[in-house]
Scaffold this motif. Structure first.
Motif, PDB file in Angstrom:
ATOM      1  N   GLU A  97       0.819  -1.213  -0.025  1.00 22.18           N
ATOM      2  CA  GLU A  97       0.043  -0.029  -0.181  1.00 22.18           C
ATOM      3  C   GLU A  97       0.959   1.392   0.124  1.00 22.18           C
ATOM      4  N   ASN A  98       1.963   1.150   0.646  1.00 26.23           N
ATOM      5  CA  ASN A  98       2.849   2.109   0.729  1.00 26.23           C
ATOM      6  C   ASN A  98       3.217   2.586  -0.772  1.00 26.23           C
ATOM      7  N   VAL A  99       3.665   1.634  -1.545  1.00 26.21           N
ATOM      8  CA  VAL A  99       4.144   1.829  -2.960  1.00 26.21           C
ATOM      9  C   VAL A  99       2.855   2.320  -3.748  1.00 26.21           C
ATOM     10  N   GLN A 100       1.619   1.795  -3.467  1.00 27.96           N
ATOM     11  CA  GLN A 100       0.431   2.059  -4.307  1.00 27.96           C
ATOM     12  C   GLN A 100       0.072   3.655  -3.832  1.00 27.96           C
ATOM     13  N   ALA A 101       0.375   3.786  -2.753  1.00 28.58           N
ATOM     14  CA  ALA A 101      -0.219   5.536  -2.360  1.00 28.58           C
ATOM     15  C   ALA A 101       0.934   6.054  -3.216  1.00 28.58           C
ATOM     16  N   GLY A 102       2.078   5.779  -3.554  1.00 22.62           N
ATOM     17  CA  GLY A 102       3.063   6.867  -4.256  1.00 22.62           C
ATOM     18  C   GLY A 102       2.783   7.005  -5.583  1.00 22.62           C
ATOM     19  N   HIS A 103       1.673   6.196  -5.954  1.00 20.52           N
ATOM     20  CA  HIS A 103       1.625   6.277  -7.618  1.00 20.52           C
ATOM     21  C   HIS A 103       0.682   7.704  -7.762  1.00 20.52           C
ATOM     22  N   HIS A 104       0.373   8.150  -6.776  1.00 25.22           N
ATOM     23  CA  HIS A 104      -0.717   9.473  -6.870  1.00 25.22           C
ATOM     24  C   HIS A 104      -0.416  10.395  -8.219  1.00 25.22           C
ATOM     25  N   LEU A 105       0.852  10.611  -8.564  1.00 29.56           N
ATOM     26  CA  LEU A 105       0.854  11.443  -9.726  1.00 29.56           C
ATOM     27  C   LEU A 105       0.723  10.588 -10.936  1.00 29.56           C
ATOM     28  N   THR A 106       1.036   9.497 -11.062  1.00 26.78           N
ATOM     29  CA  THR A 106       1.178   8.440 -12.317  1.00 26.78           C
ATOM     30  C   THR A 106      -0.207   7.764 -12.596  1.00 26.78           C
ATOM     31  N   ALA A 107      -1.050   7.437 -11.531  1.00 29.74           N
ATOM     32  CA  ALA A 107      -2.244   6.553 -11.817  1.00 29.74           C
ATOM     33  C   ALA A 107      -3.360   7.367 -11.473  1.00 29.74           C
ATOM     34  N   PRO A 108      -4.083   7.648 -12.672  1.00 30.74           N
ATOM     35  CA  PRO A 108      -5.444   8.259 -12.521  1.00 30.74           C
ATOM     36  C   PRO A 108      -6.685   7.736 -11.249  1.00 30.74           C
ATOM     37  N   ARG A 109      -6.672   6.467 -11.187  1.00 37.77           N
ATOM     38  CA  ARG A 109      -7.608   5.957 -10.240  1.00 37.77           C
ATOM     39  C   ARG A 109      -8.752   6.822 -10.162  1.00 37.77           C
ATOM     40  N   PRO A 110      -9.792   6.996 -11.366  1.00 34.46           N
ATOM     41  CA  PRO A 110     -10.873   7.873 -11.270  1.00 34.46           C
ATOM     42  C   PRO A 110     -11.953   7.099 -10.336  1.00 34.46           C
ATOM     43  N   LEU A 111     -12.641   8.314  -9.567  1.00 36.63           N
ATOM     44  CA  LEU A 111     -13.628   7.536  -8.866  1.00 36.63           C
ATOM     45  C   LEU A 111     -14.900   6.938  -9.445  1.00 36.63           C
ATOM     46  N   LEU A 112     -15.298   7.628 -10.567  1.00 39.41           N
ATOM     47  CA  LEU A 112     -16.558   7.313 -11.239  1.00 39.41           C
ATOM     48  C   LEU A 112     -16.532   5.736 -11.503  1.00 39.41           C
ATOM     49  N   PRO A 113     -15.496   5.362 -12.494  1.00 38.60           N
ATOM     50  CA  PRO A 113     -15.420   3.856 -12.945  1.00 38.60           C
ATOM     51  C   PRO A 113     -15.580   2.834 -11.798  1.00 38.60           C
ATOM     52  N   ARG A 114     -14.963   3.354 -10.680  1.00 37.21           N
ATOM     53  CA  ARG A 114     -15.117   2.752  -9.491  1.00 37.21           C
ATOM     54  C   ARG A 114     -16.572   2.658  -8.927  1.00 37.21           C
ATOM     55  N   LEU A 115     -16.999   3.542  -8.764  1.00 34.98           N
ATOM     56  CA  LEU A 115     -18.627   3.514  -8.363  1.00 34.98           C
ATOM     57  C   LEU A 115     -19.388   2.751  -9.294  1.00 34.98           C
TER      58      LEU A 115
ATOM     59  N   ALA B 155      -5.134   9.548  -1.362  1.00 29.00           N
ATOM     60  CA  ALA B 155      -4.536  10.859  -1.001  1.00 29.00           C
ATOM     61  C   ALA B 155      -5.034  11.065   0.417  1.00 29.00           C
ATOM     62  N   LEU B 156      -6.197  10.948   0.585  1.00 29.72           N
ATOM     63  CA  LEU B 156      -6.621  11.036   2.177  1.00 29.72           C
ATOM     64  C   LEU B 156      -5.999  10.364   3.064  1.00 29.72           C
ATOM     65  N   VAL B 157      -5.986   8.990   2.845  1.00 28.69           N
ATOM     66  CA  VAL B 157      -5.336   8.194   3.781  1.00 28.69           C
ATOM     67  C   VAL B 157      -3.683   8.505   3.809  1.00 28.69           C
ATOM     68  N   SER B 158      -3.210   8.782   2.999  1.00 28.51           N
ATOM     69  CA  SER B 158      -1.629   9.034   2.889  1.00 28.51           C
ATOM     70  C   SER B 158      -1.526  10.388   3.909  1.00 28.51           C
ATOM     71  N   MET B 159      -2.299  11.332   3.681  1.00 30.92           N
ATOM     72  CA  MET B 159      -2.328  12.604   4.178  1.00 30.92           C
ATOM     73  C   MET B 159      -2.272  12.414   5.844  1.00 30.92           C
ATOM     74  N   ARG B 160      -3.473  11.203   6.237  1.00 32.75           N
ATOM     75  CA  ARG B 160      -3.544  10.922   7.738  1.00 32.75           C
ATOM     76  C   ARG B 160      -2.090  10.296   8.208  1.00 32.75           C
ATOM     77  N   GLU B 161      -1.535   9.736   7.396  1.00 33.38           N
ATOM     78  CA  GLU B 161      -0.415   8.965   7.915  1.00 33.38           C
ATOM     79  C   GLU B 161       0.835   9.815   8.036  1.00 33.38           C
ATOM     80  N   ASP B 162       1.063  10.602   6.946  1.00 28.77           N
ATOM     81  CA  ASP B 162       2.034  11.491   6.938  1.00 28.77           C
ATOM     82  C   ASP B 162       2.047  12.722   6.051  1.00 28.77           C
TER      83      ASP B 162
END
Lengths: 256, 291, 374, 242, 296
Positions: A97-115, B155-162
Motif C-alpha cells: 500500500e505504501n508503494v501504491q499510495a506513491g502512485h498518486h501522480l501517475t495513476a489516475p484511479r478515477p472515482l466514477l468507474p469504481r463507483l 491521497a486522504l489516507v496518505s495525508m492522515r499517515e504523514d
C-alpha cells in the motif's frame, strides 16, 4: 547537461544560519553525493530541493524550471522524489500500500468507474498492484508486501521508502542517508540499486555518512560544513581536499 | 413472523430511522477523520442542510429530492468557503475553529426569522421514509468504501499517515483537505435535510455542540478506519437507551450512568472500535509478523 | 465473528419482542397510561416534579376502593426530541397504552405528537404552553393553560394595579417556551398601550444576567416583564435586586415563574414578584389543599405548577379513559369533559382542545404566593 | 558496578535488542558503538528504565534493578544524558540544573551548582537565559552539567557529539576524558566509534540488536575487521592516515 | 449612573469566574496536550458536594469549601486513573482521551443527578453574608469582590507554585518533555496525577464559588460553562495559566460589552465565538500561548 542547478541558496531558522550561499550543479544521470558533518545543513538543503522548505534567498533550477518556493507537491509533479533521514513511511499501511499510495501522480484511479464497477477500474488496480510488487522486488521487499510498514526492521523501512519514492518514476531522486543503519550486505544491495537506477538515466543526489558507499558510488561529491560548500569535485579530489579533511574527518584523524 | 417484524418496526421504527441518519452523520465526519482532521462543525453542516432543505420545501414548494440536494449543496458551499481558511489549523485548533463556527450557525438560527428562531422551522412535511434513509446510507457507505481505492481516497489516507511525505509524493494537501471537508459537509447536509423531513420540525438545538461531540463518539466507538465502523458506532450509541430500556435499566440517572460506563468500556477495551470485533483490520499481516 | 454478529441480532430482536409481547391496554383491571417526561437532560428539573405529581395521583387513584386502576409506564425522553420519538413508538406500538401524558417540552411535543395523532392515541400535554401544539390534530389535548391565556390577564391586572406605562421585556430567546411567551407579552403590551423600552435576551443555562440587568436598570422602567423558566427566573430576580433595581420596579412573569423554587432560590429578593399562572398553590379549594398537603408530606417539599398540572392531568385522563374500551372512545370522552372539578378549578377543554379554566395572578408576599388579583 | 545479562527489549513484535550481556566496572569508561538503528540507544533506555526489559536482568551494585521505575533508578545513581540533549527549553539554565538535582537533597544544591558552574563557565554566564535559546554546544554542556547535578554513580551518555561542529566534538570528548580522570563511571554510546574508543577502556560493538564484538578499546581499535567495518569512515577517508 | 463602569465590573466578575474554571482546564492541556472534557462535571460536583456539606452535614462554608475542593481534586485522580492513564500509550490518545473524558463526564453527571436530583438547589440563606456597595452608581457585592480576589489569589499562588516549588518545576519539566523529566528522576506518573489533582481541585473550587454567587447548583450546570471554558483557553493560549485568566477576562468583557454597545443581548454569544474564530485564524497560539504552534 545539468539537471539541477543550486544557486546561492541561503536559509536561516530564527537566528541560526543553516545554509549560506550554497551553489553547485548536478549533472543529468549522475549520482551526486552530499557529505559533511551533522548539522552542516545537508537535510535542510534536501528539504529546500523537495519543496518542503522555502529558501530565505537564492534559487534552484531543475531542468531550467525554477524550483525554489514551489510547494512540495508541485516539485514532485516535476519529477523529483525523495526519502527522509528520519524515515517517513505511512506506518499503518502495508508495504504494498505504501508503494501504491506513491502512485498518486501517475495513476489516475478515477472515482466514477469504481463507483460503477467498470472493469477498467479493476484492471487499473491489478496493474498497479503488479507494478508496485515489481518495485518492491527491486528493493528486495516483495516477500513482505502484506506487512505493515511500522513493523519492518530499520533497513527494510529505508528500502521501502526508496521503493515508494520510485513509484511515480521520478527523474531526480533525493536520498537522505539511504543506508544508515544497514548491514553491509544490505547497503551493497542498495548501492547496486542506485547504480542501476542511474544506468536507466535517473539523476540521484544522496546524503550519506558511510564514506565507502559514497566514494564508490558517486561521480561527484559536494561537501558542506556550517552551511557552506567547502568543495565540489570527484571522489579523489574530495579525498585529497585539505579543508574537507579538517572539517569533516578532522578531529578523529588528528588524535589517531 | 412477518407480523412480528411489522410489530418490531412499529415499536422501533424511529430508532431504526435515527440509527440511519446518525450513521450518515458519522460517515460525514469520517471523511475528514480519514484524512486526520478533527472537525466539530459537521453538526452545524447538518443543521445548515436541514434548514436549507426545510426552507426550500416550505417557502419554495420544491419537491423532496430537490430540497435534499439543495440542502446538501448549501452545506457543501459553506464547507468549501469555511474550509479554505480553517484547514491550515491542526488537531485541537481545527476542532475549536469548527466548533466556533458551529456555535455561530446555531446562534444565527436562533436569531433569524426565516429559520423560525428558537421554536424552530415548523411545518416541514414528514416524507423521509426508512427505505430512503437506508438507501442513502447504503449509497454513502458504498461511496466511502469505493472512495478508499480512488485517487482521492489514497491521497486522504496518505495525508492522515504523514502529511509531509504525502506532499513529497505529489499530493496537494490543502486541495484534498478542502475536498474532503466539502464532501463531509455535503453528506452532513444531506443527513440534516432528511432529519428535518422526518421530524416535522428543525430547531437550533438539534445541531449544537453536544451533537457535534456525538458524531465523534460514533466514529471513535465504532472505529474510524473502515467504512462500517462509524455505522456500527452510530447504531450502538443510538440504540443504547432502547437496549438498556429493553433489559430493564430504569429511566433517569441510572440509565445515563450505564450509558457513560458502556462508552468508557468500549474506548478502554476496544482501541480500534467495534469494527475490530468483526474484522481484524489486517489479519494476514498481523499474523505474519507475530509468527 | 459471524457468530457474534448473529448473536447480537438475535439479542436485539428478542429484546424487541419481549417488550412488545401483546399486552392488551384495555383489560378490566387497569388502564395503561404512558408518561413521557424529561427525567434527564436540560429539562430534568421540570420532568422530575411532573413525575412526582403524576405518581401521587396514580397512587391515590389505585388506592381508592373499587373502580378501574391505572397501570403507569414512565419513560424518559432525556429532553431530546429523538428520544421522545423513540419512546412514543415504544409506548404506542409496544406497550399499547391507552393515553399518553406528556411530553415535558413543547419542542418535543411538536415532533412526537404527530406520531400519536397518526395512529389515533390521545395525548394530554400537562406542561406544553407553546403555540401550535393542539393544532397538530384532534387527538392532542392539554390541560396546561397557555401563555396566550395567562399573560393577557396578568398584564391587564398588573396595569390596573401598578399603573404601568413603560416596561422592559426580558426573555430567553433560544427556548421555544420562553420565546413564544415573549411574543405573547409583546403583543399584549402593545395592545394595552404600554411602551416597551427595550428587549433583552438570555440563553438557556445562563446564570449571569447582570449585563442585561444593568442595561435594564439604566432605562428606569416601571416594571420588568420577563418570560423565563424558574431556573433562570430565580437568578434574574436575585441579581436584579442585587444590582439595585428597586423593589418598586416589579418583575412580572408567567407560568414559568410559578414554582416554590422561585421563593426558595431567590429568597427575600422574590418579594413583590408578580406571577401570572394557571394554578395558585394557596388556593383554598378542598382538592388543592389536599393535594398540597399530600404532596408536601410525600416529598418534603411543596409542589410546583408542573406537579399540580401533572396531577390534574392524570385525573382528567382517568376520567376519560375509565369508561372507554378503545382509543377512539377515550378521545371522544376527553372532548366531552366539562366543568370537571380539579385542583386547577372547574376544568373544561376548549373547542381547540386547550385548557379552559380561570388563570390567577399572584404576587410573592412574606415568602408565599398570594393572590394579587384576577 | 553494572551487570547486564540476557537483556531483550522489544517494541511490539520487533526485538530491538536481543539477549545482550555487558558489564561496566566502577571508575571506567565503557563504550557501546555500532551503526544507526543497531539498538544502542534502546539499550541505554532499558538501563534507565524508560523502556521495559522483555527478558533478562540488570544488576546495579549487586542489586537487581530490572523492575525499578526510571526515577527510582535515578535515585540509585543511574543517570542518562539523552541523545538530542532534551534540555527543558522553556525553563532557564538555572532551573534546568535544579531539575538535574531533583532527586538530591536541597542542601546539596548550592555546592553542586558552584561545582558545575566552575566547570562550565558559560552556564554561569547564561544562568537566567532560557535553555531553548542556547546554541547546540551550550545545550550539550547544559545537558551534561544537568546530569552531573544528580551526582551519578553511573553516567549513561547517549551520542554526546551528535550534531556538533568538530571543534565542539573535541571539547565534549575532553570533558568525558576529564570525568574519567575524576573517577566517574560512564557508559558511552557513540556513532563516532573512533572518538568513543579513544576515551574508553572497554568497548562493545552492536549490530542489529546484538553485541557482535567486545574487548579492550585499544585492542578493538587495532582489529582490522573492526577498522574496516566500524571505523570505516576514517579508513576510507585519507584523514585516517594524516 | 455610570452604565459602562457597571458593565465593566460585571465583565470583570464573570470573566474571573470563566478564568478560574479555565485555569484547571488549561493546566492539564499544558502538561499532557489533552483536553479533559470532564472538567465541567468536576466543577459541578465540587459545588454540589460543598452544598451537601453545608446543608446536610451542617458544616460552615469555611470548612466545607476546602473539603469539597479536596474532594474535587480526588475526582481528578480518579479521572486520571480511569480515563487517561490507560490510554496514554495509545497513538490516538488525543482523540480517545477526549471520548473517555466525555464518558466520565456523563457518569459524573448521572451520579450528581442520582444523589442530588435534577432540580436546582442552593446554599442555605446566609451561608456567607453578602454586603452590597453602591459606589458612584456602580453596584458591587462583597461576594463579587471575594470571588475576583480568590480568582486573583489562586492565580498568583498557582503561578508561584508552578514557578518556584519543586513539584511545580517538575510539572513544567513534564510539560516540556516527558522523557527528559523521566530521565532526570521525575516520577512522571506521579506528576501527571498531581496535575490532575490540582486542576480538578481548582475546577471544584470554581464550582463552589459559582454556586455561591449564582445561588443555583444543578447537575448540568457545567454544560453551559464548558463551551465558554474551551473558548477561554484558546483565547488565552492553550496551556498558559496567565493566559487562561486573561482569556477569561477578555471573554467576559466581550460578552458584556456586546450587550452594552448593541443595547440588546441577542448577539452576545455570536460576537464571543466570532472573536474566538478570528483569533484562531490570526493567532492560533492565543493571546499568551507558548511558542509551540500546532498549526501548519
Amino acid at each position: 547537461m545539468n539537471d539541477l542547478r543550486v544557486n546561492n541558496i541561503s536559509r536561516s531558522f530564527g537566528g541560526l544560519q543553516a545554509l549560506q550561499g550554497v551553489s553547485f550543479d548536478v549533472a543529468s544521470g549522475n549520482v551526486h553525493g552530499l557529505i559533511g558533518p551533522n548539522g552542516a545543513g545537508k537535510t535542510t538543503l534536501i528539504n529546500i530541493l523537495s519543496g518542503v522548505l522555502a529558501p530565505t534567498s537564492g534559487e534552484v533550477f531543475y531542468r531550467d524550471q525554477a524550483l525554489h518556493r514551489v510547494p512540495a507537491h508541485r516539485v514532485a509533479a516535476m519529477g523529483v522524489a525523495r526519502t527522509f533521514q528520519n524515515i517517513r513511511l505511512f506506518p499503518t499501511m502495508t508495504c504494498l500500500e505504501n508503494v501504491q499510495a506513491g502512485h498518486h501522480l501517475t495513476a489516475p484511479r478515477p472515482l466514477l468507474p469504481r463507483l460503477l464497477r467498470l472493469p477498467s477500474a479493476g484492471r487499473e488496480d491489478r496493474e498497479l498492484a503488479a507494478k508496485s510488487r515489481g518495485i518492491l522486488a527491486r528493493v528486495g521487499l516483495d516477500a513482505k508486501d502484506s506487512h505493515l510498514a511500522k513493523n519492518l526492521s530499520y533497513g527494510e523501512r529505508r528500502r521501502l521508502e526508496i521503493a515508494r519514492a520510485l513509484s511515480f518514476r521520478p527523474r531526480l531522486l533525493l536520498l537522505d542517508e539511504p543506508v544508515a543503519g544497514m548491514r553491509r550486505a544490505e547497503a551493497a544491495e542498495v548501492a547496486n540499486l542506485v547504480r542501476s537506477l542511474a544506468g536507466e538515466g535517473m539523476t540521484i543526489l544522496l546524503i550519506e555518512h558511510n564514506m565507502s558507499f559514497v566514494m564508490n558510488l558517486c561521480s561527484r561529491i559536494t561537501v558542506l560544513n556550517f552551511g557552506r560548500v567547502i568543495t565540489t569535485g570527484s571522489p579523489e579530489e574530495v579525498r585529497g581536499h585539505r579543508e574537507v579533511i579538517e572539517a569533516y574527518l578532522g578531529s578523529g584523524g588528528h588524535d589517531a | 413472523m412477518l407480523e412480528q417484524l411489522a410489530q418490531f418496526y412499529a415499536v422501533y421504527g424511529s430508532v431504526i430511522n435515527f440509527i440511519g441518519i446518525n450513521a450518515l452523520l458519522a460517515l460525514s465526519l469520517n471523511v475528514t477523520l480519514a484524512a486526520g482532521m478533527l472537525s466539530l462543525g459537521n453538526a452545524a453542516f447538518a443543521g445548515l442542510g436541514g434548514y436549507a432543505a426545510g426552507i426550500l420545501t416550505i417557502y419554495f414548494k420544491l419537491p423532496y429530492v430537490v430540497s435534499l440536494c439543495g440542502g446538501a449543496l448549501v452545506a457543501g458551499i459553506v464547507g468549501l468557503v469555511l474550509g479554505l481558511p480553517v484547514l491550515r489549523l491542526r488537531g485541537v485548533f481545527l476542532a475549536m475553529a469548527t466548533l466556533a463556527f458551529g456555535e455561530v450557525v446555531r446562534i444565527a438560527a436562533v436569531n433569524l426569522d426565516i429559520t423560525g428562531g428558537a421554536e424552530g422551522l415548523t411545518g416541514i412535511p414528514n416524507v423521509t421514509k426508512t427505505w430512503i434513509i437506508y438507501l442513502t446510507l447504503a449509497g454513502t457507505a458504498y461511496f466511502m468504501a469505493v472512495l478508499r481505492s480512488s485517487k482521492l481516497g489514497w491521497a486522504l489516507v496518505s495525508m492522515r499517515e504523514d502529511e509531509t511525505a504525502a506532499a513529497c509524493l505529489g499530493i496537494h494537501v490543502t486541495y484534498y483537505k478542502v475536498v474532503a471537508f466539502t464532501i463531509g459537509a455535503m453528506i452532513a447536509g444531506l443527513a440534516g435535510g432528511m432529519y428535518a423531513h422526518l421530524n416535522y420540525l428543525i430547531t437550533p438545538r438539534d445541531f449544537g455542540f453536544f451533537i457535534a461531540v456525538d458524531l465523534l463518539i460514533y466514529n471513535i466507538v465504532g472505529g474510524t478506519r473502515i467504512w462500517y465502523g462509524p455505522i456500527l458506532g452510530a447504531a450502538l450509541i443510538t440504540a443504547l437507551p432502547e437496549i438498556l430500556r429493553g433489559v430493564g435499566v430504569t429511566a433517569g440517572p441510572i440509565r445515563m450512568g450505564v450509558n457513560g460506563l458502556i462508552l468508557l468500556l468500549v474506548i478502554l477495551f476496544l482501541p480500534n472500535g467495534l469494527a475490530s470485533i468483526f474484522a481484524r483490520v489486517r489479519p494476514a499481516a498481523a499474523k505474519a509478523e507475530t509468527a | 465473528m459471524k457468530r457474534f454478529n448473529r448473536l447480537l441480532f438475535a439479542a436485539v430482536v428478542s429484546v424487541g419482542f419481549i417488550s412488545t409481547a401483546v399486552n392488551p391496554a384495555f383489560s378490566a383491571e387497569a388502564i395503561k397510561i404512558g408518561f413521557v417526561f424529561s427525567m434527564t437532560g436540560g429539562a430534568a428539573a421540570y420532568g422530575a416534579t411532573q413525575k412526582e405529581g403524576a405518581e401521587l395521583a396514580v397512587e391515590q387513584i389505585n388506592a381508592a376502593a373499587g373502580g378501574v386502576k391505572i397501570a403507569p409506564i414512565f419513560e424518559d425522553d432525556a429532553s431530546v426530541p429523538q428520544q421522545g420519538t423513540n419512546v412514543y413508538n415504544k409506548l404506542i406500538n409496544g406497550d399499547k397504552v391507552a393515553v399518553i401524558i406528556g411530553p415535558t417540552l413543547s419542542n418535543t411535543a411538536k415532533i412526537t405528537n404527530p406520531i400519536a395523532q397518526q395512529i389515533g392515541v390521545t395525548v394530554l400535554g400537562v406542561s406544553n404552553t407553546a403555540g401550535g401544539i393542539t393544532e397538530i390534530g384532534d387527538y392532542i389535548f392539554r390541560n396546561s393553560l397557555t401563555e396566550a391565556v395567562v399573560i393577557p390577564n396578568t398584564i391587564k391586572v398588573a396595569k390596573e394595579k401598578l399603573g404601568l406605562k413603560k416596561v422592559v421585556l426580558f426573555y430567553g430567546n433560544d427556548d421555544a417556551f420562553t420565546k413564544s411567551g415573549a411574543d405573547v407579552f409583546r403583543k399584549v403590551l402593545q395592545a394595552e398601550g404600554i411602551q416597551i423600552l427595550s428587549e433583552q435576551t438570555f440563553a438557556k443555562g445562563d446564570r449571569d444576567f447582570s449585563p442585561q440587568l444593568t442595561q435594564i436598570k439604566s432605562q428606569n422602567p416601571d416594571a420588568v416583564v420577563c418570560s423565563a423558566l424558574v431556573e433562570e427566573a430565580s437568578g434574574i430576580v436575585n441579581q436584579a435586586r442585587q444590582l439595585g433595581i428597586p423593589k418598586t420596579v416589579r418583575i412580572i412573569g408567567g407560568n414559568g415563574f410559578n414554582s416554590p423554587a422561585l421563593i426558595k432560590n431567590a429568597g427575600d429578593a422574590s418579594e413583590g414578584v408578580v406571577v401570572g399562572a394557571a394554578w395558585n398553590i394557596s388556593s383554598t379549594s378542598p382538592l388543592n389543599v389536599k393535594f398540597v398537603d399530600d404532596y408536601t408530606k410525600k416529598y418534603n417539599r411543596p409542589p410546583d405548577q408542573f406537579a399540580a398540572q401533572a396531577f390534574a392531568g392524570v385525573h382528567i385522563a382517568y376520567q376519560a379513559a375509565k369508561a372507554a374500551d378503545n382509543r377512539k372512545a377515550i378521545r371522544d370522552a376527553m372532548v366531552k369533559i366539562k366543568g370537571l372539578d380539579t385542583l386547577l378549578g372547574q376544568f373544561s377543554f376548549t373547542e381547540g382542545r386547550d385548557a379552559d379554566h380561570t388563570p390567577v395572578v399572584q404576587e410573592v408576599k412574606g415568602g408565599k404566593f398570594v393572590v394579587f388579583g384576577n | 558496578m553494572l551487570e547486564v545479562a540476557g537483556l531483550t527489549v522489544s517494541y511490539g513484535p520487533i526485538e530491538a535488542v536481543r539477549e545482550i550481556s555487558l558489564r561496566v566496572t566502577e571508575g571506567t569508561v565503557v563504550s557501546l558503538v555500532g551503526p544507526n538503528g543497531a539498538g544502542k540507544s534502546t539499550t541505554l533506555n532499558a538501563l534507565s528504565g524508560v523502556v521495559p526489559a522483555a527478558r533478562g536482568r540488570i544488576l546495579f551494585q549487586g542489586r537487581d534493578i530490572t523492575h525499578l521505575s526510571p526515577h527510582q533508578r535515578v535515585s540509585q545513581g543511574i543517570v542518562q544524558i539523552p541523545e538530542g540533549r532534551l534540555v527543558l527549553a522553556g525553563m532557564t539554565v538555572r532551573e534546568n540544573l535544579e531539575m538535574g538535582a531533583y532527586r538530591r537533597p536541597a542542601s546539596e544544591f548550592k555546592a553542586g551548582i558552584a561545582a558545575v558552574e566552575a566547570r562550565f563557565p558559560i552556564l554561569a554566564e547564561r544562568r537566567n537565559a532560557l535553555a531553548g535559546t542556547l546554541s547546540g554546544g551550550e545545550q550539550q554542556m547544559l545537558a551534561i552539567a544537568r546530569g552531573l547535578m544528580a551526582r551519578p554513580k553511573l553516567l549513561l551518555l547517549d551520542e554526546p557529539s551528535l550534531g556538533l561542529a568538530p571543534l565542539l566534538v573535541k571539547t565534549i570528548f575532553d570533558i568525558v576524558g576529564e570525568l574519567r580522570s575524576g573517577g566517574q563511571t560512564i557508559l558511552l554510546v557513540e556513532q563516532n566509534a573512533r572518538q568513543a574508543l579513544l576515551v574508553s577502556s572497554h568497548a562493545y560493538v552492536m549490530e542489529n540488536g546484538k553485541i557482535v564484538l567486545e574487548g579492550p578499546a585499544q585492542q578493538l581499535m587495532s582489529d582490522p575487521a573492526v577498522i574496516s567495518t566500524y571505523l570505516g569512515q576514517a579508513l576510507d577517508a585519507p584523514a585516517s592516515v594524516a | 449612573m455610570n452604565l459602562l463602569a457597571q458593565q465593566l465590573v460585571n465583565g470583570l466578575f464573570i470573566g474571573s469566574v470563566y478564568g478560574l474554571f479555565a485555569v484547571g482546564y488549561t493546566l492539564v492541556f499544558g502538561v499532557l496536550d489533552i483536553l479533559n472534557l470532564a472538567h465541567a462535571a468536576v466543577f459541578t460536583l465540587g459545588g454540589l458536594v460543598a452544598l451537601w456539606l453545608v446543608q446536610t452535614a451542617g458544616m460552615s462554608i469555611w470548612l466545607a469549601f476546602p473539603l469539597a475542593t479536596l474532594f474535587a481534586g480526588l475526582l481528578g485522580l480518579l479521572l486520571n486513573q480511569v480515563a487517561f492513564a490507560p490510554l496514554r500509550k495509545r497513538a490516538d490518545s488525543q482523540f480517545s482521551g477526549l471520548i473517555s473524558s466525555i464518558a466520565m463526564a456523563i457518569i459524573f453527571e448521572a451520579v450528581a443527578m442520582g444523589l442530588f436530583g435534577a432540580r436546582s438547589v442552593r446554599f442555605p440563606q446566609g451561608t456567607v453574608s453578602v454586603h452590597i456597595w453602591h459606589i458612584a452608581g456602580v453596584t458591587i457585592t462583597s461576594l463579587q469582590v471575594g470571588i475576583v480576589l480568590v480568582a486573583a489569589l489562586l492565580m498568583v499562588v498557582l503561578t508561584l507554585f508552578i514557578q518556584r516549588t519543586r513539584i511545580g518545576k517538575a510539572i513544567r519539566a513534564v510539560a516540556e518533555s516527558e522523557r527528559a523529566a523521566m530521565l532526570l528522576g521525575v516520577n512522571v506518573n506521579g506528576i501527571i496525577a498531581s496535575t490532575f489533582l490540582i486542576s480538578s481541585a481548582l475546577g471544584g473550587a470554581a464550582g463552589i464559588l459559582y454556586g455561591l454567587y449564582f445561588d443555583a447548583l444543578a447537575p448540568d450546570m457545567g454544560r453551559s460553562i464548558e463551551l465558554k471554558g474551551l473558548a477561554v483557553i484558546i483565547l488565552g493560549g492553550m496551556g498558559s495559566i496567565p493566559g487562561a485568566i486573561l482569556g477569561g477576562l477578555a471573554f467576559g468583557l466581550s460578552e458584556v460589552l456586546t450587550v452594552a454597545i448593541t443595547g440588546t443581548s441577542n448577539l452576545r454569544d455570536a460576537v464571543a465565538f466570532t472573536v474566538l474564530f478570528a483569533i484562531l485564524l490570526i493567532r492560533p497560539s492565543g493571546l499568551l500561548g507558548r511558542g509551540k504552534m500546532r498549526e501548519a
